[in-house]
Design a protein around this motif. Structure first.
Motif, mmCIF file in Angstrom:
data_model
loop_
_atom_site.group_PDB
_atom_site.id
_atom_site.type_symbol
_atom_site.label_atom_id
_atom_site.label_comp_id
_atom_site.label_asym_id
_atom_site.label_seq_id
_atom_site.Cartn_x
_atom_site.Cartn_y
_atom_site.Cartn_z
ATOM 1 N N LEU A 144 -4.348 6.721 -21.308
ATOM 2 C CA LEU A 144 -4.175 8.135 -21.664
ATOM 3 C C LEU A 144 -5.107 8.508 -22.811
ATOM 4 O O LEU A 144 -5.741 9.571 -22.791
ATOM 5 N N GLY A 145 -5.212 7.651 -23.813
ATOM 6 C CA GLY A 145 -6.119 7.922 -24.927
ATOM 7 C C GLY A 145 -7.565 8.020 -24.474
ATOM 8 O O GLY A 145 -8.310 8.893 -24.931
ATOM 9 N N LEU A 146 -7.977 7.138 -23.569
ATOM 10 C CA LEU A 146 -9.345 7.211 -23.044
ATOM 11 C C LEU A 146 -9.566 8.511 -22.273
ATOM 12 O O LEU A 146 -10.611 9.151 -22.398
ATOM 13 N N ALA A 147 -8.572 8.902 -21.476
ATOM 14 C CA ALA A 147 -8.693 10.140 -20.699
ATOM 15 C C ALA A 147 -8.724 11.361 -21.610
ATOM 16 O O ALA A 147 -9.491 12.304 -21.376
ATOM 17 N N VAL A 148 -7.902 11.358 -22.639
ATOM 18 C CA VAL A 148 -7.886 12.476 -23.587
ATOM 19 C C VAL A 148 -9.231 12.571 -24.296
ATOM 20 O O VAL A 148 -9.788 13.665 -24.465
ATOM 21 N N ALA A 149 -9.771 11.440 -24.720
ATOM 22 C CA ALA A 149 -11.052 11.452 -25.433
ATOM 23 C C ALA A 149 -12.184 11.922 -24.524
ATOM 24 O O ALA A 149 -12.924 12.841 -24.871
ATOM 25 N N GLY A 150 -12.315 11.308 -23.367
ATOM 26 C CA GLY A 150 -13.413 11.665 -22.470
ATOM 27 C C GLY A 150 -13.280 13.055 -21.877
ATOM 28 O O GLY A 150 -14.213 13.862 -21.914
ATOM 29 N N GLY A 151 -12.115 13.347 -21.334
ATOM 30 C CA GLY A 151 -11.900 14.667 -20.741
ATOM 31 C C GLY A 151 -11.914 15.770 -21.781
ATOM 32 O O GLY A 151 -12.402 16.877 -21.523
ATOM 33 N N GLY A 152 -11.382 15.475 -22.961
ATOM 34 C CA GLY A 152 -11.374 16.466 -24.029
ATOM 35 C C GLY A 152 -12.774 16.816 -24.500
ATOM 36 O O GLY A 152 -13.077 17.980 -24.756
#
Length: 167
Positions: A144-152
């Motif tokens: 989730l943290g990776l997705a939040v960072a990249g997608g964000g």
């Protein structure tokens, strides 16, 4: 051959606006991601005595979101409206979320036990920092943290880039 008196930009008309630079977006994304990862590792060292597992997970996701906002806004401002310029900064932010946590684990080991414990850990389990990232954050939260960072980064960069083009 151009006719006499021909100028590509007639007097009184401004030249077309620049489209943005992917190199600038990459460099600023790299600098901000590196600073953010170091800052997060330092926060982990400063708070490891009082930090619960739930607190660690919340802090990780908040860090990923803050990093996405910072890197995305700078990437959008320097990269312009071209979405291809946000790919590298998004990958850098994802790497920074992982490295901030893994390096924080190493820094905590150094602070708590010194170099002897760190050397023993690296000798017997060299993948322990990555294992801490995965198991300490319960896998799903780590992703989730990776997705939040990249997608964000991509979403914020896209918004800032479009506003820059309009304004």
């Amino acid at each position: 051959m151009q006719p006499p008196g021909f100028h590509p930009y007639q007097p009184g008309f401004p030249p077309p606006p620049r489209r943005g630079g992917g190199v600038k977006a990459f460099l600023f994304g790299w600098l901000i991601s590196g600073f953010g990862a170091t800052l997060f590792a330092g926060l982990l060292v400063a708070s490891y005595d009082d930090l619960s597992k739930i607190g660690l997970r919340v802090m990780y996701v908040v860090f990923a979101l803050a990093l996405a906002l910072a890197v995305g806004s700078v990437a959008g401002k320097t990269g312009g409206p071209n979405p291809a310029t946000y790919v590298a900064p998004a990958l850098l932010a994802m790497a920074a979320t992982f490295l901030g946590t893994a390096n924080g684990y190493v820094f905590v080991l150094l602070d708590a036990g010194g170099t002897d414990i760190l050397e023993a850990m690296l000798e017997h389990e060299p993948g322990a920092p990555a294992e801490f990232w995965w198991k300490g954050l319960k896998g799903g939260i780590a992703l989730l943290g990776l997705a939040v960072a990249g997608g964000g980064v991509f979403a914020v960069g896209n918004l800032v880039g479009k506003r820059q083009r309009q304004g």
